[in-house]
Design a protein around this motif. Structure first.
Motif, PDB file in Angstrom:
ATOM      1  N   GLY A  39      72.490  12.565 -59.441  1.00 55.34           N
ATOM      2  CA  GLY A  39      71.769  13.839 -59.537  1.00 55.34           C
ATOM      3  C   GLY A  39      72.657  14.986 -59.082  1.00 55.34           C
ATOM      4  O   GLY A  39      73.801  14.774 -58.660  1.00 55.34           O
ATOM      5  N   SER A  40      72.113  16.202 -59.159  1.00 53.87           N
ATOM      6  CA  SER A  40      72.942  17.354 -58.761  1.00 53.87           C
ATOM      7  C   SER A  40      73.009  17.513 -57.247  1.00 53.87           C
ATOM      8  O   SER A  40      73.986  18.038 -56.715  1.00 53.87           O
ATOM      9  N   SER A  41      71.982  17.009 -56.533  1.00 53.62           N
ATOM     10  CA  SER A  41      71.960  17.197 -55.074  1.00 53.62           C
ATOM     11  C   SER A  41      73.207  16.683 -54.350  1.00 53.62           C
ATOM     12  O   SER A  41      73.715  17.368 -53.469  1.00 53.62           O
ATOM     13  N   ASP A  69      70.050   3.582 -58.393  1.00 54.96           N
ATOM     14  CA  ASP A  69      69.324   3.352 -59.635  1.00 54.96           C
ATOM     15  C   ASP A  69      70.233   3.480 -60.855  1.00 54.96           C
ATOM     16  O   ASP A  69      71.383   3.904 -60.750  1.00 54.96           O
ATOM     17  N   GLY A 134      68.641  11.793 -52.610  1.00 57.05           N
ATOM     18  CA  GLY A 134      68.127  13.115 -52.962  1.00 57.05           C
ATOM     19  C   GLY A 134      66.615  12.964 -53.079  1.00 57.05           C
ATOM     20  O   GLY A 134      66.051  11.927 -52.715  1.00 57.05           O
ATOM     21  N   MET A 135      65.970  13.977 -53.603  1.00 54.77           N
ATOM     22  CA  MET A 135      64.517  13.878 -53.811  1.00 54.77           C
ATOM     23  C   MET A 135      64.154  14.565 -55.129  1.00 54.77           C
ATOM     24  O   MET A 135      64.648  15.664 -55.414  1.00 54.77           O
ATOM     25  N   HIS A 140      59.852  12.116 -55.273  1.00 56.75           N
ATOM     26  CA  HIS A 140      60.285  10.718 -55.394  1.00 56.75           C
ATOM     27  C   HIS A 140      61.653  10.481 -54.770  1.00 56.75           C
ATOM     28  O   HIS A 140      62.483  11.378 -54.689  1.00 56.75           O
ATOM     29  N   ALA A 142      64.923   7.795 -55.113  1.00 61.58           N
ATOM     30  CA  ALA A 142      65.515   6.960 -56.165  1.00 61.58           C
ATOM     31  C   ALA A 142      64.663   7.191 -57.434  1.00 61.58           C
ATOM     32  O   ALA A 142      64.461   8.335 -57.814  1.00 61.58           O
ATOM     33  N   PHE A 143      64.116   6.143 -58.064  1.00 61.83           N
ATOM     34  CA  PHE A 143      63.193   6.384 -59.186  1.00 61.83           C
ATOM     35  C   PHE A 143      61.799   5.861 -58.826  1.00 61.83           C
ATOM     36  O   PHE A 143      61.064   5.382 -59.677  1.00 61.83           O
ATOM     37  N   ASN A 167      65.235  15.776 -65.729  1.00 56.14           N
ATOM     38  CA  ASN A 167      66.549  15.188 -66.027  1.00 56.14           C
ATOM     39  C   ASN A 167      67.031  15.468 -67.444  1.00 56.14           C
ATOM     40  O   ASN A 167      68.173  15.147 -67.779  1.00 56.14           O
ATOM     41  N   ARG A 169      67.950  18.110 -68.604  1.00 48.54           N
ATOM     42  CA  ARG A 169      69.061  19.058 -68.620  1.00 48.54           C
ATOM     43  C   ARG A 169      70.406  18.347 -68.846  1.00 48.54           C
ATOM     44  O   ARG A 169      71.371  18.962 -69.276  1.00 48.54           O
ATOM     45  N   LYS A 205      62.276  22.249 -54.870  1.00 56.08           N
ATOM     46  CA  LYS A 205      61.920  21.082 -54.059  1.00 56.08           C
ATOM     47  C   LYS A 205      60.961  21.456 -52.915  1.00 56.08           C
ATOM     48  O   LYS A 205      60.548  20.594 -52.139  1.00 56.08           O
TER      49      LYS A 205
END
Ligand code: GLP
Length: 262
Positions: A39-41, A69, A134-135, A140, A142-143, A167, A169, A205
């Protein structure tokens, strides 16, 4: 739970990278088992790890990683797979041993077996020392989408429309191109880590952060499980705290001013 509030995303990332680097170095030559997100975080954290490594300040020789994940149906070579993401954004720039990298195989013929073996591989390493995460905007981890069991283990999960839209993007803005399922560690898997560090930044967030920090433990916001973890840290920026009560923000800032550990 510690909540570290930094001015912005970069400062939150620097704090987190420094904290984890300290843990890795503190292990000397003993293996350090690190759970990692995509992710971007975490991107700025990974950039900082690479910088520290290039400056000779951080080695990953003793680090063994387990990613959270992977999308089902994407080859490791697919630019949106989490295998590809990790190689490009971290692994190819550092001195980690390839055989110490673990990522769920989204192409596995038997996904259930793949998930079981993943749990076994973590256990064989003695468990995760630190899970970085991240969140999602729906809270959530992870997934583990809303409604996931808070004692879940690694398994296959169906992604929600909110996650697919968020996601998309990375998939040309088209949610229908985002795989509908993923293999993911469970909430229980994350909770088994000796320490959990979550980076949460940006206004998108804020609503979820409020639920996770100020409301009760609830499977609709799976990261709220952290309230039960003995060693959990959320590192956030000011924007992410916008929905928290002023009193909550002041409380956590005050505590950290006097913190013995940093
Ligand atoms: C995905 C990942 C999560 C990640 C979340 C947030 O759903 N499975 O591990 O925390 O996205 O992503 P971002 O950091 O891009 O906001």
């Amino acid at each position: 739970m510690r909540i570290i509030i930094q001015a912005d995303h970069e400062k939150a990332s620097l704090w987190t990278a420094g904290y984890i680097a300290g843990k890795i170095s503190g292990c000397n030559d003993k293996p350090f088992i690190l759970g990692l997100p995509t992710g971007s975080s975490p991107l700025s954290i990974y950039r900082e790890f690479i910088k520290m490594h290039k400056e000779g300040k951080l080695s990953f020789k003793n680090v063994r990683t387990f990613n959270m994940d992977e999308y089902v149906g994407l080859e490791a070579s697919h630019p949106q797979s989490y295998h590809y993401f990790m190689t490009e954004n971290l692994f190819k720039h550092i001195d980690i041993d390839q055989k110490h990298i673990h990522i769920l195989n989204g192409m596995a013929k038997d996904p259930e077996k793949e998930c079981k073996l993943y749990e076994e591989a973590m256990a064989a390493e003695g468990g995760i020392d630190l899970f970085l995460g991240g969140m999602g905007s729906d809270g959530h981890i992870a997934f583990n989408e809303p409604g996931s069991s808070l004692s879940s283990r690694t398994r296959i999960k169906t992604l929600t429309e909110e996650t697919k839209t968020a996601n998309s993007r990375f998939f040309g803005g088209d949610p229908s191109k985002v795989p509908g399922t993923a293999l993911t560690v469970g909430v229980g898997t994350v909770m088994d880590a000796r320490e959990v560090v979550i980076i949460v930044t940006g206004r998108s967030k804020a609503r979820a952060l409020r639920a996770v920090v100020e409301e009760g433990i609830n499977h609709m916001w799976t990261l709220s499980c952290l309230q039960m973890h003995p060693e959990a840290i959320i590192v956030c920026d000011e924007e992410a705290t916008e929905e928290l009560k002023t009193k909550t923000v002041r409380y956590f800032k005050d505590i950290e001013k006097n913190a013995v550990i940093n």
